[in-house]
Design a protein around this motif. Structure first.
Motif, mmCIF file in Angstrom:
data_model
loop_
_atom_site.group_PDB
_atom_site.id
_atom_site.type_symbol
_atom_site.label_atom_id
_atom_site.label_comp_id
_atom_site.label_asym_id
_atom_site.label_seq_id
_atom_site.Cartn_x
_atom_site.Cartn_y
_atom_site.Cartn_z
ATOM 1 N N LYS A 12 7.614 17.782 4.484
ATOM 2 C CA LYS A 12 6.944 18.859 3.937
ATOM 3 C C LYS A 12 5.857 18.369 3.118
ATOM 4 N N GLU A 13 4.578 18.428 3.274
ATOM 5 C CA GLU A 13 3.686 17.855 2.660
ATOM 6 C C GLU A 13 3.123 18.998 1.412
ATOM 7 N N VAL A 14 2.781 18.434 0.345
ATOM 8 C CA VAL A 14 2.342 19.417 -0.820
ATOM 9 C C VAL A 14 1.155 18.803 -1.476
ATOM 10 N N GLY A 15 0.207 19.157 -1.773
ATOM 11 C CA GLY A 15 -0.989 18.935 -2.537
ATOM 12 C C GLY A 15 -1.490 20.143 -3.442
ATOM 13 N N ASN A 16 -2.440 19.590 -4.407
ATOM 14 C CA ASN A 16 -3.068 20.545 -5.262
ATOM 15 C C ASN A 16 -4.450 20.098 -5.401
ATOM 16 N N LEU A 69 10.101 13.667 2.876
ATOM 17 C CA LEU A 69 10.391 13.161 4.232
ATOM 18 C C LEU A 69 12.025 13.289 4.784
ATOM 19 N N PHE A 70 12.569 13.554 3.653
ATOM 20 C CA PHE A 70 14.099 14.304 3.936
ATOM 21 C C PHE A 70 14.465 14.804 2.819
ATOM 22 N N SER A 71 15.209 16.108 2.997
ATOM 23 C CA SER A 71 15.954 16.671 1.721
ATOM 24 C C SER A 71 17.337 17.050 2.034
ATOM 25 N N CYS A 72 18.382 16.654 1.213
ATOM 26 C CA CYS A 72 19.708 16.876 1.316
ATOM 27 C C CYS A 72 20.070 17.744 0.094
ATOM 28 N N PRO A 73 20.101 19.013 0.014
ATOM 29 C CA PRO A 73 20.039 19.696 -1.241
ATOM 30 C C PRO A 73 21.561 19.707 -1.740
ATOM 31 N N PHE A 74 22.533 19.627 -1.024
ATOM 32 C CA PHE A 74 23.783 19.403 -1.637
ATOM 33 C C PHE A 74 24.171 18.158 -1.761
ATOM 34 N N VAL A 89 -1.900 4.600 10.894
ATOM 35 C CA VAL A 89 -2.112 4.986 12.068
ATOM 36 C C VAL A 89 -2.035 6.827 12.254
ATOM 37 N N ALA A 90 -2.913 7.290 13.148
ATOM 38 C CA ALA A 90 -2.702 8.587 13.438
ATOM 39 C C ALA A 90 -1.808 8.937 14.181
ATOM 40 N N SER A 91 -0.601 9.681 13.277
ATOM 41 C CA SER A 91 0.544 10.077 13.942
ATOM 42 C C SER A 91 1.246 11.088 13.178
ATOM 43 N N GLU A 92 1.879 11.962 13.837
ATOM 44 C CA GLU A 92 2.997 12.962 12.940
ATOM 45 C C GLU A 92 4.238 12.243 12.487
ATOM 46 N N ASP A 93 4.557 11.068 13.165
ATOM 47 C CA ASP A 93 5.529 10.237 12.772
ATOM 48 C C ASP A 93 5.594 9.527 11.716
ATOM 49 N N ASP A 94 6.131 9.569 10.512
ATOM 50 C CA ASP A 94 5.860 8.695 9.318
ATOM 51 C C ASP A 94 6.117 7.314 9.609
ATOM 52 N N PRO A 95 6.875 6.885 10.227
ATOM 53 C CA PRO A 95 7.201 5.260 10.439
ATOM 54 C C PRO A 95 6.191 4.744 11.355
ATOM 55 N N THR A 96 5.582 5.649 12.227
ATOM 56 C CA THR A 96 4.349 5.169 13.024
ATOM 57 C C THR A 96 3.271 5.105 12.051
ATOM 58 N N GLN A 97 3.017 6.154 11.612
ATOM 59 C CA GLN A 97 1.777 6.134 10.625
ATOM 60 C C GLN A 97 1.767 5.222 9.727
ATOM 61 N N CYS A 98 2.891 4.631 9.146
ATOM 62 C CA CYS A 98 2.954 3.664 8.314
ATOM 63 C C CYS A 98 3.228 2.147 8.637
ATOM 64 N N ARG A 99 3.079 2.226 9.791
ATOM 65 C CA ARG A 99 3.771 0.735 10.362
ATOM 66 C C ARG A 99 2.909 -0.565 10.029
ATOM 67 N N HIS A 100 1.717 -0.395 9.364
ATOM 68 C CA HIS A 100 0.927 -1.483 9.076
ATOM 69 C C HIS A 100 1.120 -1.905 7.556
ATOM 70 N N THR A 101 1.790 -0.770 6.896
ATOM 71 C CA THR A 101 1.835 -1.050 5.321
ATOM 72 C C THR A 101 3.090 -1.488 5.082
ATOM 73 N N SER A 102 3.160 -2.119 3.680
ATOM 74 C CA SER A 102 4.353 -2.816 3.413
ATOM 75 C C SER A 102 5.443 -1.726 2.877
ATOM 76 N N SER A 103 5.193 -0.665 2.427
ATOM 77 C CA SER A 103 5.878 0.497 2.064
ATOM 78 C C SER A 103 7.399 0.170 1.604
ATOM 79 N N PRO A 104 7.605 -0.727 0.377
ATOM 80 C CA PRO A 104 8.742 -1.107 -0.341
ATOM 81 C C PRO A 104 9.376 0.238 -0.562
ATOM 82 N N LEU A 105 10.631 0.368 -0.480
ATOM 83 C CA LEU A 105 11.438 1.472 -0.737
ATOM 84 C C LEU A 105 11.854 1.421 -2.107
ATOM 85 N N GLY A 106 11.303 2.580 -3.099
ATOM 86 C CA GLY A 106 11.762 2.540 -4.475
ATOM 87 C C GLY A 106 12.656 3.744 -4.657
ATOM 88 N N ASN A 107 13.324 3.706 -5.832
ATOM 89 C CA ASN A 107 14.252 4.817 -5.981
ATOM 90 C C ASN A 107 14.057 5.528 -7.528
#
Length: 301
Positions: free
Chosen positions: A3-7, A17-22, A116-134
């Motif tokens: 789900k993408e949100v912007g203002n 990218l993923f939601s697990c409400p419980f 990269v032009a793609s609806e798949d997030d890992p494909t779209q970001c395959r050239h970026t470092s994208s370190p996982l934060g928490n």
């Protein structure tokens, strides 16, 4: 689910990218650490070479920069467990990257050219470092939420409000390169250690950043993955209950180990957090959205 949100301002936009409400407990969240989830260099040599140039420029301005190893977010897979429909299992796909590559790709002024032009997030970001934060939504015993205001000395989003957090660290599980896994007799053991680090690191960050003892914190529940649209920065979020009241936490914060990264701690209501989101990085706005989904799901349950 995504789900993408912007203002109208990309710096304040996020994508869930993923939601697990419980919420998922530690046995329900696994990880696969593999070089197949590493960043793929861009075919444009000029763009690729700019990653080193950007880092060199940063180092000249700030000689204290440290090129530490980070886990790279490469997507996830999900499966439902037997029994309760609420029960599910998620597996994080993680590669290896470092802060230097993050600065040179995600924080590059031309960062959008790496996408990269793609609806798949890992494909779209395959050239970026994208370190996982928490990040952690910490709820006090008097039902307040802990927020920090970032110092003006930090590199990203100075002065902004954030939830306690940082990064899971490969070094904590002895990972410097992928050779660690290749030489290991049991790759499952490596993956188990990496998945444990997801939970241990968020407790570590909360303890260091706000100064509360680990014994005052509940076992973290994984509630989802958020990514800010600006710089495509991903982060996993957890929900943690603290047995201390707001007043006690404020007293402990003054002695927090990593207090230099922030200038002030707030313990506020959910409604007050809502008003403060306009000055949050996008990924933390997403973290709050994940928390709201959790609250709504618990009300309906």
């Amino acid at each position: 689910m995504e789900k993408e949100v912007g203002n109208g301002c990309s710096s304040l936009a996020y994508k869930l990218l993923f939601s697990c409400p419980f919420g998922l407990s530690q046995p329900q969240l696994s990880a696969v650490f593999d070089e197949s989830y590493d960043r793929i260099p861009h075919s444009d040599s000029n763009l690729e070479n700019s990653t080193s140039q950007i880092w060199d420029q940063r180092v000249q301005k700030n000689g204290s920069l440290f090129n530490g190893k980070k886990f790279r977010y490469g997507g996830y897979s999900q499966k439902s467990g037997d029994g309760s429909k609420k029960e599910s299992y998620v597996c994080l796909h993680l590669g290896l990257t470092d802060y230097r590559t993050f600065v040179g790709t995600n924080l590059n002024p031309s960062w959008e050219k790496f996408l990269v032009a793609s609806e798949d997030d890992p494909t779209q970001c395959r050239h970026t470092s994208s370190p996982l934060g928490n990040g952690a939504i910490v709820e006090t015993s008097d039902e307040k939420i802990v927020l920090l205001q970032r110092s003006n000395n930090v590199g990203e989003f100075p002065g902004h409000f954030v939830f306690p957090g940082g990064h899971p660290e490969p070094q904590e599980v002895g990972i410097e390169t992928h050779e660690y896994c290749k030489c290991s007799k049991d790759s499952e053991l490596v993956n188990k250690k990496v998945s444990q680090e997801m939970f241990e690191s968020i407790i570590r960050e909360v303890v260091e950043e706000i100064g509360v003892p680990a014994t005052s914190l509940s076992d973290p529940l994984f509630i989802g993955i958020s990514r800010r649209v600006l710089n495509v920065r991903p982060a996993i979020f957890f929900f943690i209950k603290c047995s201390l009241e707001s007043k006690e936490i404020h007293q402990l914060y003054s002695k927090a180990q990593d207090g230099y990264e922030s200038t002030q701690l707030y313990t506020v209501s959910m409604i007050e957090v809502e008003h403060m989101t306009s000055k949050m990085p996008g990924c933390h706005q997403g973290g709050f959205a994940l928390y709201k989904l959790m609250v709504e799901a618990l009300k309906k349950n």
